[in-house]
Scaffold this active site. Structure first.
Site, short mmCIF file in Angstrom:
data_model
loop_
_atom_site.label_atom_id
_atom_site.label_comp_id
_atom_site.label_asym_id
_atom_site.label_seq_id
_atom_site.Cartn_x
_atom_site.Cartn_y
_atom_site.Cartn_z
CB SER A 7 -19.96 47.95 -33.05
OG SER A 7 -20.06 49.36 -33.03
CG HIS A 30 -15.84 48.00 -34.41
ND1 HIS A 30 -14.84 47.84 -35.36
CD2 HIS A 30 -16.69 48.93 -34.92
CE1 HIS A 30 -15.10 48.63 -36.40
NE2 HIS A 30 -16.21 49.31 -36.15
CG ASP A 32 -18.21 52.21 -34.99
OD1 ASP A 32 -17.43 51.96 -35.92
OD2 ASP A 32 -19.11 51.42 -34.61
CG MET A 34 -19.29 57.93 -36.41
SD MET A 34 -21.05 57.55 -36.50
CE MET A 34 -20.99 55.77 -36.50
CG HIS A 63 -14.59 52.13 -38.27
ND1 HIS A 63 -15.85 51.69 -38.60
CD2 HIS A 63 -14.11 52.73 -39.39
CE1 HIS A 63 -16.12 52.00 -39.86
NE2 HIS A 63 -15.08 52.63 -40.36
CG MET A 65 -16.53 55.82 -39.92
SD MET A 65 -18.04 55.06 -39.30
CE MET A 65 -17.49 54.67 -37.63
CG MET A 136 -17.49 50.77 -44.37
SD MET A 136 -17.48 50.44 -42.60
CE MET A 136 -19.18 50.77 -42.14
CG ASP A 174 -18.21 48.14 -39.31
OD1 ASP A 174 -19.21 47.79 -38.66
OD2 ASP A 174 -17.57 49.20 -39.09
C1 DX5 Z 1 -21.39 52.04 -38.78
C2 DX5 Z 1 -20.33 51.54 -37.85
C3 DX5 Z 1 -20.55 50.14 -37.43
C4 DX5 Z 1 -21.82 49.91 -36.63
C5 DX5 Z 1 -22.30 48.52 -36.94
O1 DX5 Z 1 -20.98 53.24 -39.33
O2 DX5 Z 1 -19.06 51.63 -38.42
O3 DX5 Z 1 -19.42 49.62 -36.71
O4 DX5 Z 1 -21.63 50.04 -35.25
O5 DX5 Z 1 -23.56 48.35 -36.39
P1 DX5 Z 1 -24.53 47.16 -36.80
O6 DX5 Z 1 -23.80 45.89 -36.49
O7 DX5 Z 1 -25.73 47.38 -35.95
O8 DX5 Z 1 -24.79 47.32 -38.28
ZN ZN Z 2 -17.39 50.52 -37.41
#
Ligand code: DX5
Ligand code: ZN
Length: 214
Positions: A7, A30, A32, A34, A63, A65, A136, A174
């Site tokens: 990620s 990956h 993310d 947000m 991903h 969010m 998650m 994740d």
């Molecule tokens: C959290 C993200 C994850 C995050 C994981 O909301 O969706 O993808 O980057 O990070 P680690 O591996 O550090 O928990």
């Molecule tokens: Zn993620």
């Protein structure tokens, strides 16, 4: 063998190209997204995805969010995502179904993610349409949180659901993945592991990716 998806939320964004190269032995990258509404944090979006798409041929596992993913899912697919995942809790069922159809209509893959409090059954109405389900194992919003072992019965139930209804669907975990929790995830049916902080804090990322594969 289990796939690994570093990620880039945990990468140094001032050196993003080198950071991506450092994890290029992994299976997916990956990404993310947000919006500060669906989760209490804001990360990166379309312009960064377009730039990343230009410099790597890795499979981009995006991903979302965000609230109302049907407004943006196709846009992310068009901007370079290979797999677009959004949350089953993030909109009404008709809008979720519309977003799935929209992403598939331009030939990209679709995943549905579940927050820790969301039961496995929430994805049952969509299971035959999905390319990936994402469990998650932290509250979404931040990297570097502790792995929630209590999500493992749900992971196992989703593996059973996938075997029964759509065996080609991938099952991703994740949050909080490290070599120790990776083993637990694989034992409970995961086929893809996201790891952010655990990989990017290492000097030798390729070695860690190998270690995570077990
Ligand atoms: C959290 C993200 C994850 C995050 C994981 O909301 O969706 O993808 O980057 O990070 P680690 O591996 O550090 O928990
Ligand atoms: Zn993620």
């Amino acid at each position: 063998m289990v796939k690994i998806a570093p990620s880039i939320l945990s990468a140094d964004f001032t050196r993003l190209y080198e950071e991506i190269l450092s994890v290029s032995t992994a299976d997916y990258l990956h990404f993310d997204v947000m919006d500060g509404v669906f989760v209490p944090n804001i990360s990166i979006g379309l312009p960064v995805l377009e730039s990343v798409r230009r410099v790597t041929e890795m499979t981009l596992d995006v991903h979302l969010m965000i609230t109302e993913p049907s407004r943006f899912a196709v846009k992310f697919a068009e901007s370079g995502a290979d797999i677009v995942t959004f949350h089953v809790e993030s909109d009404e069922p008709e809008a979720i179904a519309r977003a799935i159809t929209g992403v598939h209509s331009i030939g990209k893959k679709v995943g549905l993610a579940l927050k820790p409090a969301t039961p496995a059954d929430a994805v049952l109405p969509y299971i035959s349409l999905l390319d990936m389900v994402v469990v998650m194992t932290v509250e979404p919003g931040f990297g570097g949180q502790k792995f929630m072992t209590e999500q493992m019965p749900k992971l196992k139930a989703l593996r059973e659901m996938i075997e029964a209804y759509n065996p080609r669907c991938e099952l991703e975990v994740d949050g909080g993945v490290n070599p120790e929790t990776a083993r637990i995830c694989v034992e409970n049916g995961a086929s893809v592991l996201v790891a952010g902080s655990d990989i990017f804090k290492q000097a030798d990322r390729a070695a860690r990716i190998q270690e995570l594969r077990g």
